[in-house]
Design an enzyme around this catalytic site. Structure first.
Site, mmCIF file in Angstrom:
data_model
loop_
_atom_site.group_PDB
_atom_site.id
_atom_site.type_symbol
_atom_site.label_atom_id
_atom_site.label_comp_id
_atom_site.label_asym_id
_atom_site.label_seq_id
_atom_site.Cartn_x
_atom_site.Cartn_y
_atom_site.Cartn_z
ATOM 1 N N SER A 23 35.327 6.121 -39.775
ATOM 2 C CA SER A 23 34.384 5.485 -39.110
ATOM 3 C C SER A 23 33.017 5.741 -39.391
ATOM 4 O O SER A 23 32.116 5.103 -39.015
ATOM 5 C CB SER A 23 34.735 5.703 -37.621
ATOM 6 O OG SER A 23 34.424 6.927 -37.314
ATOM 7 N N THR A 155 21.030 -33.654 -13.218
ATOM 8 C CA THR A 155 22.028 -33.170 -13.083
ATOM 9 C C THR A 155 23.030 -34.087 -13.573
ATOM 10 O O THR A 155 22.661 -35.334 -14.048
ATOM 11 C CB THR A 155 22.501 -33.183 -11.440
ATOM 12 O OG1 THR A 155 22.324 -34.663 -11.196
ATOM 13 C CG2 THR A 155 21.344 -32.673 -10.711
ATOM 14 N N HIS A 156 24.220 -33.579 -14.293
ATOM 15 C CA HIS A 156 25.003 -34.384 -15.156
ATOM 16 C C HIS A 156 24.171 -34.610 -16.389
ATOM 17 O O HIS A 156 24.640 -35.633 -17.186
ATOM 18 C CB HIS A 156 25.536 -35.382 -14.575
ATOM 19 C CG HIS A 156 26.238 -34.880 -13.315
ATOM 20 N ND1 HIS A 156 27.468 -34.632 -13.032
ATOM 21 C CD2 HIS A 156 25.770 -35.038 -11.846
ATOM 22 C CE1 HIS A 156 27.872 -34.384 -11.720
ATOM 23 N NE2 HIS A 156 26.487 -34.605 -11.047
ATOM 24 N N SER A 277 14.117 -28.597 -43.809
ATOM 25 C CA SER A 277 15.473 -29.263 -44.545
ATOM 26 C C SER A 277 15.012 -29.156 -46.196
ATOM 27 O O SER A 277 14.042 -29.497 -46.447
ATOM 28 C CB SER A 277 15.765 -30.483 -44.299
ATOM 29 O OG SER A 277 16.495 -31.225 -44.962
ATOM 30 N N ASN A 285 13.465 -28.189 -37.958
ATOM 31 C CA ASN A 285 14.594 -27.784 -37.317
ATOM 32 C C ASN A 285 14.250 -26.550 -36.182
ATOM 33 O O ASN A 285 13.888 -25.686 -36.688
ATOM 34 C CB ASN A 285 15.775 -27.719 -38.164
ATOM 35 C CG ASN A 285 16.150 -28.752 -38.916
ATOM 36 O OD1 ASN A 285 16.081 -29.871 -38.503
ATOM 37 N ND2 ASN A 285 16.691 -28.738 -40.225
ATOM 38 N N GLU A 290 19.016 -22.582 -31.988
ATOM 39 C CA GLU A 290 20.527 -23.021 -32.421
ATOM 40 C C GLU A 290 21.209 -21.576 -32.635
ATOM 41 O O GLU A 290 22.421 -21.416 -32.174
ATOM 42 C CB GLU A 290 20.439 -23.636 -33.512
ATOM 43 C CG GLU A 290 20.048 -25.310 -33.284
ATOM 44 C CD GLU A 290 19.910 -26.035 -34.669
ATOM 45 O OE1 GLU A 290 20.424 -26.921 -34.793
ATOM 46 O OE2 GLU A 290 18.987 -25.825 -35.399
HETATM 47 N N1 ARG Z 1 35.958 8.905 -34.945
HETATM 48 C C1 ARG Z 1 36.498 9.022 -33.492
HETATM 49 C C2 ARG Z 1 36.415 7.745 -32.806
HETATM 50 O O1 ARG Z 1 35.230 7.152 -32.708
HETATM 51 C C3 ARG Z 1 36.152 10.253 -32.938
HETATM 52 C C4 ARG Z 1 37.179 10.829 -32.160
HETATM 53 C C5 ARG Z 1 38.340 11.233 -32.911
HETATM 54 N N2 ARG Z 1 39.309 11.851 -32.302
HETATM 55 C C6 ARG Z 1 40.502 12.276 -32.752
HETATM 56 N N3 ARG Z 1 41.397 12.860 -32.030
HETATM 57 N N4 ARG Z 1 40.970 11.562 -33.726
HETATM 58 O O2 ARG Z 1 36.883 7.491 -31.814
#
Ligand code: ARG
Length: 458
Positions: A23, A155-156, A277, A285, A290
Site C-alpha cells: 500500500s 419550482t420544477h 473551445s 465554457n 461542470e
Molecule cells: N497496510 C495495512 C493497512 O493499510 C496496515 C495494517 C496491516 N496489518 C496487517 N495485519 N497486515 O491496513
C-alpha cells in the site's frame, strides 16, 4: 532483502504478491501522521519503563530525522516494505540501528494504521471547516450585494415566484453551514484513540493509553480493543459528509451552468474561471462547475466502495481494510480542489441584474399575489386560485402579461378588483410582500445576513 515479519517464512514473497499487497504507493501520504503516532507511543513506552528512557530518546531523535527527510522529499519508500508503517520502521533501524526495533513494542500495525487514519482525518477535517468558511464568505459577499436584485424563483424549473438573488445565494450559505456542523460533530468520533488495542486483544505490556491520547490530543480512547482496530465508521462518516457536501456543490454548479447559458444570461463567470473551445472561437465554457458537478460521482463512489468493503467483514482486522485508503485520499483531494476553486469563482462572478429583472417582468410569477389580493378582499383562497387560473389563461390567449390587463378585463373575472391591484403586481412589491420569517423580502434577507455574519464570527 528479508521482511520485518520474515521469521516464520521459508520462501521469498512472490513478486506479484508483493506488488499486489503493498500500500506504500498511496499510504505514504500518511507518513507524517505515522511518525506523529510513533513519537507519542515511544514517549509512553519510555515513561512507563517498558523500554529504557535512553532508547526512547534515541528512537525519538531517529524519528525526527526521518520526518525532516520526509518533509524535504528525500526518502525513497520501498514496495518491498509493503506499507508506510514498515517503511518507516525500516528507515528507523537503518538510521539508529537495532534499538529502532524497540519502537513496535506493545503495538501492532492494526492499531497503528487506525491511529494514523484518525490523525489524518482530524487534520483534514479542520482544514475543510476553514475552506468551507472561505466559501461561505464568498456567498455572503455576493448575497450582500444582491439583496435587492430580483430574479425568477423556480419550482420544477418553471417560473414560480420572483425572489431576491441574495436570498437564493444564501440558501447555499446555509447548506455549507450544515456541512460544517456535520464535520465539527464528526470530530468527536475522529478524536478517539485506537492505539494500545494491539493486534486486536490489547497487550501484555503495562501501557498507558490515556497518556498517548493526551500526547496526541485525542479526547477519548476506544474502550474496546476489537472495536478500535475494526472501526472504520469515522471514515464512512467523513465520506458521507463529503457526499452531502458535494451534492450541494453539484446543485450549485448546475445552476451556474444554466444561469450562464445564452438562454438565461443571469450571470457571467469570470474569464479566468472558464475555458474555450478548440474549434468554435465564440465559446466560453463553464468547465469548472461542470467538473465540480461530475466529481460528485467519484465521491459517492468512494462512499459506496468502502461501505461495500466493510459490510461482510468479521472482527477484527482484515486486509480488506487496507482498501479504506485510496477512496478517502481521493475524496480529500477532490474536496480540497473543489472548495479552493469555489470561493474565488463565486467572488468573481458577474451578476446581470438587468437580465434578471427583465425575466421577472415577462412572466406570470406574480399570479399568486393576485390570488392573495382577492383573499384579502374576502374570497376563500381556493376560489381565488380558480379565478386567477382563468385570468392567466385569458392573458396567455391574449398575449399579455398580468400588469398589462385593463381593470375592466380584471373585473370580468371578479367584481372585487380595483385599481389598487396594479402596485401589488410590481416585482419589487411581490418580493417585499413575502416578509414572513425566512422569506425573500429584503428585510428578511438582511436579517438572515446578520445571522450569517454572527455565525461566521463565532
Ligand atoms: N497496510 C495495512 C493497512 O493499510 C496496515 C495494517 C496491516 N496489518 C496487517 N495485519 N497486515 O491496513
Amino acid at each position: 532483502m528479508s521482511k520485518l515479519w520474515g521469521g516464520r517464512f521459508t520462501k521469498e514473497t512472490n513478486q506479484l504478491v508483493e506488488e499486489f499487497t503493498a500500500s506504500i504507493s498511496f499510504d505514504q501520504q500518511l507518513a507524517k501522521e505515522d511518525i506523529e503516532g510513533s513519537m507519542a507511543h515511544v514517549t509512553m513506552l519510555g515513561e512507563c519503563g517498558i523500554i529504557p528512557t535512553e532508547d526512547a530518546e534515541t528512537i525519538k531523535k531517529g524519528l525526527q530525522t526521518i520526518l525532516a527527510k520526509v518533509e524535504k522529499g528525500e526518502v525513497q519508500f520501498q514496495v518491498e516494505h509493503e506499507d508506510i508503517h514498515m517503511n518507516i520502521e525500516k528507515l528507523l533501524i537503518d538510521e539508529i540501528g537495532p534499538v529502532g526495533g524497540k519502537l513496535h513494542t506493545g503495538r501492532s500495525r492494526n492499531d497503528q494504521v487506525a491511529t494514523d487514519m484518525h490523525l489524518y482525518l482530524r487534520h483534514k477535517t479542520e482544514e475543510f471547516i476553514q475552506l468551507l468558511t472561505n466559501v461561505q464568505k464568498a456567498f455572503l459577499q455576493q448575497a450582500s450585494e444582491n439583496v435587492d436584485t430580483i430574479l425568477p424563483g423556480y419550482t420544477h424549473l418553471q417560473r414560480a415566484q420572483p425572489v431576491s438573488f441574495g436570498h437564493h445565494l444564501m440558501a447555499y450559505f446555509w447548506m455549507f453551514e450544515r456541512d460544517k456542523e456535520r464535520l465539527q460533530d464528526s470530530l468527536k468520533r475522529v478524536n478517539m484513540l485506537p492505539l494500545g488495542a494491539g493486534a486486536l486483544a490489547g497487550t501484555t505490556f503495562p501501557i498507558n493509553r490515556e497518556r498517548v491520547a493526551e500526547l496526541l490530543h485525542f479526547e477519548t480512547v476506544y474502550p474496546n480493543s476489537m472495536d478500535a482496530v475494526s472501526d472504520r465508521d469515522f471514515i464512512l462518516e467523513f465520506l458521507s459528509i463529503a457526499s452531502i457536501l458535494m451534492t450541494h456543490i453539484s446543485r450549485l454548479s448546475e445552476e451556474l451552468v444554466i444561469w450562464s447559458s445564452q438562454e438565461f444570461q443571469f450571470i457571467e463567470l469570470d474569464d479566468s474561471f472558464c475555458t474555450g473551445s478548440s474549434i468554435m472561437p465564440q465559446k466560453k465554457n463553464p468547465d469548472v462547475p461542470e467538473l465540480l458537478r461530475a466529481k460528485t460521482g467519484r465521491v459517492y463512489g468512494n462512499l459506496i466502495g468502502l461501505l461495500t468493503v466493510l459490510k461482510g467483514l468479521p472482527l477484527a482486522y482484515n486486509k480488506d481494510m487496507q482498501e479504506d485508503k485510496e477512496g478517502m485520499l481521493d475524496t480529500v483531494a477532490t474536496l480540497d480542489g473543489s472548495l479552493r476553486l469555489l470561493a474565488p469563482m463565486i467572488e468573481t462572478m458577474q451578476v446581470n441584474k438587468d437580465k434578471m429583472k427583465r425575466a421577472v417582468k415577462e412572466d406570470y410569477s406574480n399570479a399568486t399575489d393576485i390570488a392573495d389580493y382577492l383573499v384579502t378582499k374576502g374570497l376563500p383562497f381556493r376560489e381565488a386560485h380558480e379565478v386567477i387560473g382563468k385570468i392567466v389563461l385569458y392573458s396567455i390567449q391574449h398575449k399579455k402579461f398580468l400588469l398589462e390587463l385593463k381593470i375592466e378585463e380584471y373585473q370580468q373575472f371578479s367584481p372585487l378588483f380595483e385599481e389598487d391591484i396594479y402596485p401589488i403586481l410590481e416585482p419589487e412589491h411581490v418580493v417585499a410582500a413575502r416578509n414572513s420569517l425566512g422569506g425573500t423580502a429584503p428585510n428578511q434577507v438582511r436579517a438572515q445576513l446578520k445571522l450569517a455574519y454572527e455565525k461566521l464570527a463565532k
